[in-house]
Scaffold this active site. Structure first.
Site, PDB file in Angstrom:
ATOM      1  N   SER A  68     -43.279 -13.252   2.038  1.00 56.54           N
ATOM      2  CA  SER A  68     -42.496 -12.734   3.237  1.00 56.54           C
ATOM      3  C   SER A  68     -41.518 -11.590   2.510  1.00 56.54           C
ATOM      4  O   SER A  68     -41.345 -10.588   2.730  1.00 56.54           O
ATOM      5  CB  SER A  68     -41.723 -13.654   3.716  1.00 56.54           C
TER       6      SER A  68
ATOM      7  N   LYS B 252     -31.863 -19.834   1.451  1.00 56.98           N
ATOM      8  CA  LYS B 252     -31.679 -18.192   1.404  1.00 56.98           C
ATOM      9  C   LYS B 252     -31.133 -17.691   2.891  1.00 56.98           C
ATOM     10  O   LYS B 252     -31.379 -18.313   3.698  1.00 56.98           O
ATOM     11  CB  LYS B 252     -33.321 -17.650   1.128  1.00 56.98           C
TER      12      LYS B 252
ATOM     13  N   HIS C 175     -49.490 -16.358   5.702  1.00 60.84           N
ATOM     14  CA  HIS C 175     -49.087 -17.700   6.655  1.00 60.84           C
ATOM     15  C   HIS C 175     -50.318 -17.794   7.732  1.00 60.84           C
ATOM     16  O   HIS C 175     -51.056 -18.844   7.814  1.00 60.84           O
ATOM     17  CB  HIS C 175     -47.940 -17.435   7.274  1.00 60.84           C
TER      18      HIS C 175
ATOM     19  N   ARG D 105     -50.003 -20.399  -3.570  1.00 57.37           N
ATOM     20  CA  ARG D 105     -50.533 -19.262  -4.271  1.00 57.37           C
ATOM     21  C   ARG D 105     -50.928 -19.197  -5.461  1.00 57.37           C
ATOM     22  O   ARG D 105     -51.332 -20.172  -6.131  1.00 57.37           O
ATOM     23  CB  ARG D 105     -49.812 -18.001  -3.864  1.00 57.37           C
TER      24      ARG D 105
HETATM   25  P1  ADP Z   1     -40.246 -21.788   2.363  1.00 60.84           P
HETATM   26  O1  ADP Z   1     -39.045 -21.101   2.397  1.00 60.84           O
HETATM   27  O2  ADP Z   1     -40.372 -23.168   3.055  1.00 60.84           O
HETATM   28  O3  ADP Z   1     -41.165 -21.773   0.890  1.00 60.84           O
HETATM   29  P2  ADP Z   1     -42.184 -19.771   3.404  1.00 60.84           P
HETATM   30  O4  ADP Z   1     -42.036 -19.215   4.666  1.00 60.84           O
HETATM   31  O5  ADP Z   1     -41.707 -18.855   2.347  1.00 60.84           O
HETATM   32  O6  ADP Z   1     -40.933 -21.100   3.604  1.00 60.84           O
HETATM   33  O7  ADP Z   1     -43.729 -20.505   3.184  1.00 60.84           O
HETATM   34  C1  ADP Z   1     -44.111 -21.333   3.736  1.00 60.84           C
HETATM   35  C2  ADP Z   1     -45.356 -21.797   3.063  1.00 60.84           C
HETATM   36  O8  ADP Z   1     -46.154 -20.861   3.080  1.00 60.84           O
HETATM   37  C3  ADP Z   1     -45.122 -22.334   1.596  1.00 60.84           C
HETATM   38  O9  ADP Z   1     -45.854 -23.338   1.304  1.00 60.84           O
HETATM   39  C4  ADP Z   1     -45.532 -21.190   0.996  1.00 60.84           C
HETATM   40  O10 ADP Z   1     -46.217 -21.328  -0.331  1.00 60.84           O
HETATM   41  C5  ADP Z   1     -46.839 -20.837   1.950  1.00 60.84           C
HETATM   42  N1  ADP Z   1     -47.088 -19.256   1.953  1.00 60.84           N
HETATM   43  C6  ADP Z   1     -46.416 -18.320   1.702  1.00 60.84           C
HETATM   44  N2  ADP Z   1     -47.036 -17.169   1.787  1.00 60.84           N
HETATM   45  C7  ADP Z   1     -48.235 -17.309   1.479  1.00 60.84           C
HETATM   46  C8  ADP Z   1     -49.383 -16.893   1.320  1.00 60.84           C
HETATM   47  N3  ADP Z   1     -49.641 -15.415   1.121  1.00 60.84           N
HETATM   48  N4  ADP Z   1     -50.463 -17.495   1.217  1.00 60.84           N
HETATM   49  C9  ADP Z   1     -50.604 -18.704   1.222  1.00 60.84           C
HETATM   50  N5  ADP Z   1     -49.447 -19.631   1.470  1.00 60.84           N
HETATM   51  C10 ADP Z   1     -48.392 -18.868   1.548  1.00 60.84           C
END
Ligand code: ADP
Length: 161
Positions: free
Chosen positions: A129, A42, A18, A91
């Site tokens: 995460s 979730k 992130h 990703r």
């Molecule tokens: P959500 O539940 O909205 O998907 P996340 O916190 O899991 O929330 O992710 C927020 C955004 O960050 C999403 O677009 C996800 O694809 C992106 N994201 C999460 N991890 C990574 C990473 N390692 N590299 C690039 N983008 C990421």
């Protein structure tokens, strides 16, 4: 004209993936709003307040990034913050279908807000995460995946009595 972007997500917890996206975005846009979503389908490990505080600590080196929590729809929050760009990270292939449907839904809800995808640096391509939560539960080293403050918070969550 200055461009304001919103980066919404669950951030349970925020990872270097992130942060990598936010570092790129902070160079591309005048202002970036990191929006920590109260709603999530979730069950989260961290409370909304904890997720917010970990985000705040983790982006303090980025002067044009602000952190907020929000209830409800990301497009509505984006609109209330005068953001015209909705940022998402892409990703591997697995993200694509979900992110595409989300982007198309959001553009139907509010055509004024454009979704922009950013690709992380290669080393963060497979970081999520959920992987960091699993690693913490298994008592693994976390330093390559999350900032020290997040690693500490993860350890606290899984501390054995
Ligand atoms: P959500 O539940 O909205 O998907 P996340 O916190 O899991 O929330 O992710 C927020 C955004 O960050 C999403 O677009 C996800 O694809 C992106 N994201 C999460 N991890 C990574 C990473 N390692 N590299 C690039 N983008 C990421």
């Amino acid at each position: 004209m200055s461009t304001k972007a919103i980066y919404p997500g669950t951030f349970d917890p925020i990872t270097y993936g992130h942060i990598n996206i936010l570092e790129k975005a902070s160079r591309l846009f005048d202002k970036v709003i990191l929006g920590v979503a109260a709603y999530t389908e979730k069950e989260t490990l961290f409370s909304l307040q904890e997720r917010y505080e970990l985000c705040l600590e983790s982006v303090k080196h980025l002067s044009n990034v602000e952190v907020y929590t929000f209830e409800g729809l990301a497009v509505d929050f984006a609109h209330s913050q005068n953001c015209t760009v909705m940022l998402r990270g892409l990703r591997a292939v697995s993200d694509f279908e979900y992110e595409l449907s989300l982007a198309l839904t959001n553009t139907t809800l509010n055509p004024q807000i454009e979704t922009v995808f950013l690709v992380p640096s290669l080393r963060y391509m497979y970081l999520s995460s959920s992987i960091t939560r699993q690693l913490a539960e298994l008592d693994s080293e976390l330093k390559d995946f999350v900032p020290p403050v997040v690693a500490k918070a993860l350890r606290e969550k899984f501390k054995k009595e």
